[in-house]
Design an enzyme around this catalytic site. Structure first.
Site, PDB file in Angstrom:
ATOM      1  N   CYS A  28       0.667  -1.315  -0.053  1.00 27.67           N
ATOM      2  CA  CYS A  28       0.091   0.385  -0.008  1.00 27.67           C
ATOM      3  C   CYS A  28       0.799   0.967  -0.384  1.00 27.67           C
ATOM      4  O   CYS A  28       0.733   2.269  -0.642  1.00 27.67           O
ATOM      5  CB  CYS A  28      -0.986  -0.057   1.240  1.00 27.67           C
ATOM      6  SG  CYS A  28      -0.044   0.165   2.767  1.00 27.67           S
ATOM      7  N   HIS A  74      -2.094   0.459   6.473  1.00 23.42           N
ATOM      8  CA  HIS A  74      -2.491   1.010   5.919  1.00 23.42           C
ATOM      9  C   HIS A  74      -1.881   2.543   5.165  1.00 23.42           C
ATOM     10  O   HIS A  74      -2.167   3.492   6.048  1.00 23.42           O
ATOM     11  CB  HIS A  74      -3.881   1.224   4.897  1.00 23.42           C
ATOM     12  CG  HIS A  74      -4.334   1.012   3.597  1.00 23.42           C
ATOM     13  ND1 HIS A  74      -3.616   0.303   2.873  1.00 23.42           N
ATOM     14  CD2 HIS A  74      -5.694   1.803   3.546  1.00 23.42           C
ATOM     15  CE1 HIS A  74      -4.566   0.124   1.350  1.00 23.42           C
ATOM     16  NE2 HIS A  74      -5.296   1.715   1.694  1.00 23.42           N
ATOM     17  N   ASP A  96      -8.017   5.822  -2.478  1.00 19.28           N
ATOM     18  CA  ASP A  96      -7.314   5.144  -2.045  1.00 19.28           C
ATOM     19  C   ASP A  96      -7.233   4.188  -3.363  1.00 19.28           C
ATOM     20  O   ASP A  96      -7.111   3.060  -3.596  1.00 19.28           O
ATOM     21  CB  ASP A  96      -7.780   4.114  -1.119  1.00 19.28           C
ATOM     22  CG  ASP A  96      -6.648   2.890  -0.293  1.00 19.28           C
ATOM     23  OD1 ASP A  96      -5.878   2.660  -1.050  1.00 19.28           O
ATOM     24  OD2 ASP A  96      -6.818   2.090   0.360  1.00 19.28           O
TER      25      ASP A  96
END
Length: 662
Positions: A419, A463, A479
């Site tokens: 991520c 994250h 995202d």
């Protein structure tokens, strides 16, 4: 004849066979503490046990004053060297454990044993400095039961069965529980002992003030819990909306993102006045992590962090004034994730949030400028970038190493990352396209426990994502990881990893069967409830509870209610425990009662001052046909009185029950 003074001194000594209980009690109590303290204390404990055993066997004498002084000086020097002269909590607990251990070497009388017991109770309380889970509490209860058993044992003058000793200690502990519960509810709440920071506490979130490729990927292999959340109303967001913000990183040097040096703080009230918005209310139970940031959903507008002072930053982050050294329970009201609060950017802020270091990642900058020139609209540029990620990129825990131009290497060469790779590169693309953007670090999703209605957010849920600023809309979360691995956001990290990554994690962790995993979840739920309702029971919660239960918190009211409850408990104890013991009759007494009823048929009644043998003699004289039975019964009563064996008493009870009736 033995001197009476010698007899008195012997009565003050502890029986040799009862010394073992003191050793067992000490071992049970200090075991959790020794696991947190220097290893050389184990050596001192083992040496003390060996010396004590030699004394017990008559092979060694008690240590003299010089020996005890030398051992004490060595232990103090060891504590000073271990903790580098810092007289903190660990050093004081270490000294307590040392005195607890060394007392064994001069243990002789009941007075010495009593002192060891009292030090043991203090050591039990010291256990909670290091761990406060429900399992630590249960272990502390067992420790108290063993200490109480040892306390009773040192006064024993004859040998008792182990079961009898443990039962006696357990009963005393159980009898104290009602009083303990009452005092827990009504006694004034002081600051918990475990709020004291420890020198050996380490950060547990894994987040620092920087973010580089690979930083978050390493956290996925952690099984620790970061925090737990309970939503207080019916507006629980979907799992895909659970983005727990902790850090905002705005400065980029070509490879590493860092937070602003001087984040701006603002009071909670002005933000809360910005229009009528729907809120999400929730309660967070956060583990200590030695950093000041507190995790929350986007746009918190109100927070109650109790005794911990906190602020909401202008970037919408909840931050404590000091590092969090202990578990904290706090309540937050955030704007519903489906709504946004419009924030304006100054020209200086816009310039800062579109700045990139010169000379780094030229390919990514050129690509973003091409999008800006051909597409123009920020929405179109964002959609184009997400479509770019959707093509040939892979979500993996083990991406290849990146060079100096890490974003270019990731976007155009490896195309494999976690991520932080996607968030960092996407933010660079947005800034190159003249769209204000920043990296946000926190947690996403969590595991929902339906039985207790709470979310458990693990370290593995760490994250990173991007927030972009759009004119007329404000900050918008984007995202890029969801474009590559949408199951990461919708279903959690466990369902997003490839088979190779899951095997890699499983190889480094214990692979538990399904039933054991379910049991671990139940333990986690029990520990969460314990932390939420017991460990977090502070003065504010006590005031609310006293108002609900008693209508107020005034001292006179609480005092009267306390006396009433204690009186009720004492009355119940007398009625249910003491009185039945007074009225309880042994089997022999029951047999005598039956015999007295039988004798009433023969027109005779045994007097209170009359022994059974005397009464049998009188009964045999009055009733000659009972003479033989009376003589036998009298002989059995004498045998049971002067030789109280179980067989004699059993024969007497049988004879009483079979005594002839009229």
């Amino acid at each position: 004849m033995q001197n009476p003074q010698d007899i008195f001194q012997q009565q003050k000594l502890i029986r040799h066979d009862n010394l073992l209980w003191l050793l067992v009690a000490q071992g049970v109590v200090i075991l959790p503490l020794l696991m947190q303290l220097p290893m050389w204390l184990w050596v001192i404990w083992g040496g003390s046990l060996y010396w004590r055993w030699k004394i017990y066997a008559g092979q060694r004498q008690f240590p003299g004053s010089i020996s005890k002084l030398a051992i004490s000086i060595a232990a103090i020097a060891g504590l000073l060297l271990t903790y580098q002269g810092a007289f903190g909590v660990e050093a004081m607990v270490g000294f307590l454990v040392f005195t607890f251990i060394i007392k064994l070497l001069e243990l002789r009388s009941r007075k010495d044993g009593l002192l060891i017991i009292f030090i043991g109770f203090i050591a039990v309380a010291a256990q909670f400095l290091f761990i406060q889970s429900i399992w630590a509490t249960l272990y502390a209860a067992v420790s108290c039961m063993v200490l109480i058993t040892a306390w009773k044992t040192i006064y024993a003058t004859r040998e008792l069965a182990v079961k009898h000793k443990l039962t006696s200690g357990s009963i005393l502990l159980l009898q104290a529980i009602p009083l303990m519960l009452v005092m827990f509810v009504v006694m004034p709440r002081l600051g918990p002992l475990w709020h004291t920071p420890l020198l050996n506490q380490q950060a547990q979130t894994g987040f620092s003030e920087t973010l580089s490729p690979g930083d978050i990927g390493s956290l996925v292999q952690s099984t620790g819990t970061a925090f737990r959340v309970t939503f207080l109303d019916d507006s629980t967001p979907r799992q895909s909306e659970l983005y727990w913000r902790g850090l905002i990183l705005e400065n980029f040097d070509g490879r590493t993102w860092t937070r602003p040096r001087h984040p701006h703080f603002t009071d909670i009230a002005p933000i809360a006045k910005q229009g009528d918005v729907e809120t999400v209310n929730y309660e967070v139970l956060m583990e200590a992590h030695r950093y000041p940031w507190l995790f929350s959903l986007a746009n918190p507008i109100k927070a109650n962090t109790g005794a911990v002072r906190s602020r909401i930053t202008s970037n919408g982050l909840l931050v404590a004034r000091e590092p969090l050294n202990t578990r904290l329970q706090y309540q937050v009201a955030s704007v519903n994730p489906r709504d946004t609060l419009i924030h304006e950017l100054s020209s200086q802020q816009r310039e800062q949030l579109t700045t990139l270091p010169e000379g780094f990642n030229p390919k990514a900058v050129a690509l973003a400028k091409t999008w800006r020139n051909t597409l123009g609209s920020p929405d179109a540029i964002i959609a184009k970038a997400l479509a770019f990620y959707h093509q040939d990129f892979y979500y993996t825990l083990s991406p290849p190493l990146l060079g100096e131009n890490s974003v270019d290497d990731f976007l155009f060469s490896s195309k494999q990352g976690f991520c932080e790779h996607f968030a960092s590169s996407f933010t660079v693309l947005m800034r190159a396209a003249d769209i204000p953007a920043r990296v946000v670090v926190g947690y996403q999703g969590g595991r929902y426990d339906a039985s207790e209605n709470y979310w458990s957010i693990r370290q593995a849920d760490a994250h990173a994502w991007t927030e972009v600023w759009l004119t007329g809309i404000g900050w918008q979360r984007v995202d890029p990881t969801s474009a590559v691995a949408p199951q990461r956001v919708e279903q959690g990290i466990d369902n997003a990893l490839q088979a190779a990554d899951r095997s890699r994690i499983a190889a480094g962790q214990f692979s538990a069967p399904q039933w054991l995993t379910h049991l671990r979840y139940r333990f986690d739920a029990a520990n969460y409830l314990w932390s939420r309702w017991v460990l977090s029971y502070d003065a504010q919660q006590q005031n609310q509870l006293l108002k609900q239960l008693f209508g107020g918190k005034e001292p006179w009211r609480v005092g009267l209610i306390f006396l009433a409850i204690i009186s009720s408990l004492m009355g119940c104890y007398i009625a249910l425990v003491i009185r039945p013991k007074w009225q309880a009759r042994s089997p022999l007494q029951k047999s005598l009662s039956q015999f007295d009823k039988t004798c009433q048929q023969w027109k005779l009644q045994r007097a209170d001052h009359e022994t059974l043998a005397q009464f049998c003699l009188r009964l045999g004289t009055k009733q000659p046909q009972l003479l033989e039975a009376c003589q036998r019964l009298g002989a059995l009563s004498q045998a049971a009185l002067y030789d109280p064996k179980e067989d004699n008493q059993q024969q007497l009870m049988t004879a009483l029950k079979r005594f002839p009736k009229e």
